[in-house]
Write a protein that holds these residues in place. Structure first.
Motif, mmCIF file in Angstrom:
data_model
loop_
_atom_site.group_PDB
_atom_site.id
_atom_site.type_symbol
_atom_site.label_atom_id
_atom_site.label_comp_id
_atom_site.label_asym_id
_atom_site.label_seq_id
_atom_site.Cartn_x
_atom_site.Cartn_y
_atom_site.Cartn_z
ATOM 1 N N PHE A 205 25.386 43.783 30.943
ATOM 2 C CA PHE A 205 25.238 42.329 30.864
ATOM 3 C C PHE A 205 23.953 41.927 30.152
ATOM 4 O O PHE A 205 22.899 42.542 30.325
ATOM 5 N N THR A 208 23.128 37.278 31.857
ATOM 6 C CA THR A 208 22.994 36.974 33.284
ATOM 7 C C THR A 208 22.388 38.130 34.057
ATOM 8 O O THR A 208 22.680 39.300 33.796
ATOM 9 N N ARG A 258 29.623 35.046 35.373
ATOM 10 C CA ARG A 258 30.323 36.296 35.097
ATOM 11 C C ARG A 258 31.794 36.179 35.488
ATOM 12 O O ARG A 258 32.126 35.582 36.510
ATOM 13 N N GLU A 276 30.503 36.687 30.072
ATOM 14 C CA GLU A 276 29.346 35.963 30.608
ATOM 15 C C GLU A 276 29.350 34.570 29.973
ATOM 16 O O GLU A 276 29.221 34.449 28.749
#
Length: 403
Positions: A205, A208, A258, A276
């Motif tokens: 990711f 986030t 997410r 995301e």
């Protein structure tokens, strides 16, 4: 016999696929290749684009900043509709493709190019989104889709081609999945994510933090709306792109946005995608809260009944189709009084509405109160209920008579 291609405009990202495609087009069609990259919020990914494209053989390189146009003319119209595909996907890639295609076609016309090309595979949605947009703008354009023509049908074959031609690419071992990034979202597909039982790795990711690692203190945010569009955060007016970027920043640091989805592609197969979308998640929640006090009930219900179809049109690539434009006109008409202020709480992956107010509010404490009032006579509900239950009572009576 098809006319020879002298110039082709390639939608170029600088990744493995389009880097190979650039060289392949030049070799296969013996033509000039013009590389075009749309800056719609990829950040540092665009830094090496110009040099890399020229080294790979591009005669001209366009890198156009389309961030404001992307958010203003594509993201905001969809969010005025609360558009969401299959209940989870906020259409980040789907909304970007028609904008890229439109600018790509403008360049093709400027450069007198006979053809355009893209790096979408023959299994995915993007090939449809790009090509429907191309043909809606210019039915005479020729489209070259290498994934439907060549024999480089695997990542291994692409890497071998790149090595043979001295094309620098990032090793796919470092990122065993494919990504697509813009101001609205980042998507992750393929590779280790193809097994829907495998959880996405935490280090994948970008936008986030994990909700587990988000701050222990909630963050409060005010968003101001005018005619269905957000115009300010905490009283500070921001341009569309800057506003969405700020929502991404604040949502991302609170672990918001997410999504892990198995979706139905237009071409017929199911696909697993991880997304995301921090700013978009916040924006949709705030917009729905604003509508809840400013939109007429029947107008809202009618609009809402059309949203699955509207979202499907965007997902499937029909942004420039007359039916999408017709629905957009209706949707925009519903937004004329969707103005006011929404207060939100961001906390560990959650976005919670704390309050909403508007000069156009249809909500009345006088009507809704449980205290004594003069605008609603509770006894009137008896006739209302009896009239609405008439068909139910008749049905049961007929059943008894037939017993």
């Amino acid at each position: 016999m098809e006319k020879k291609i002298n110039k082709v405009v390639l939608a170029y990202s600088g990744g493995l696929d389009t880097s190979v495609i650039l060289k392949w087009l030049a070799e296969t069609y013996d033509c000039e290749v013009i590389a075009f990259a749309a800056d719609i919020g990829q950040g540092e990914e665009l830094d090496p684009i110009d040099e890399k494209a020229r080294k790979t053989g591009a005669s001209v390189v366009y890198i156009d900043d389309l961030k404001e146009e992307f958010v203003r003319d594509y993201v905001f119209p969809a969010f005025r509709a609360n558009a969401i595909y299959e209940g989870q996907y906020l259409l980040g890639t789907s909304l970007a493709r028609p904008l890229i295609a439109r600018r790509q076609m403008e360049i093709a016309h400027e450069q007198n190019a006979e053809a355009v090309s893209h790096g979408a595979t023959g299994k995915g949605n993007d090939q449809v989104r790009f090509e429907l947009s191309y043909y809606a703008i210019d039915p005479s354009i020729r489209v070259v889709a290498p994934w439907r023509e060549w024999d480089l049908n695997s990542r291994t074959a692409l890497m071998a081609f790149a090595e043979k031609h001295g094309i620098a690419v990032t090793s796919t071992k470092e990122k065993p999945y494919s990504t697509d990034r813009n101001l609205l979202h980042i998507s992750y597909e393929g590779g280790i994510l193809e097994d829907p039982w495998n959880p996405p790795p935490e280090d994948m990711f970008v936008l986030t933090v994990s909700p587990h690692d988000a701050p222990d203190k909630a963050e409060i945010m005010d968003i101001t709306f005018e005619n269905g569009d957000p115009v300010a955060i905490d009283g500070q007016n921001l341009s569309p792109a800057r506003l969405l970027a700020e929502l991404n920043r604040r949502g991302g640091q609170n672990g918001i946005g997410r999504a892990d989805i198995v979706e139905n592609r237009f071409v017929g197969m199911k696909s697993r995608g991880v997304y995301e979308t921090p700013g978009g998640t916040i924006l949709r929640a705030a917009h729905m809260a604003m509508e809840s006090i400013t939109m007429d009930r029947e107008v809202m219900h009618l609009r809402d009944s059309l949203i699955p179809k509207y979202a499907e049109m965007i997902y499937n690539g029909f942004w420039f189709a007359p039916e999408r434009e017709l629905l957009q006109t209706m949707i925009d008409e519903t937004q004329k009084n969707v103005s006011g202020l929404v207060r939100l709480e961001l906390y560990k992956g959650n976005c919670r509405v704390l309050g909403r107010k508007s000069a156009h509010s249809l909500y009345s404490e006088d009507f809704a109160t449980f205290e004594d009032d003069t605008v609603y006579h509770q006894k009137d509900a008896e006739g209302f209920i009896r009239l609405n239950s008439l068909r139910l009572r008749i049905r049961k009576l007929m059943e008894k008579q037939g017993a």
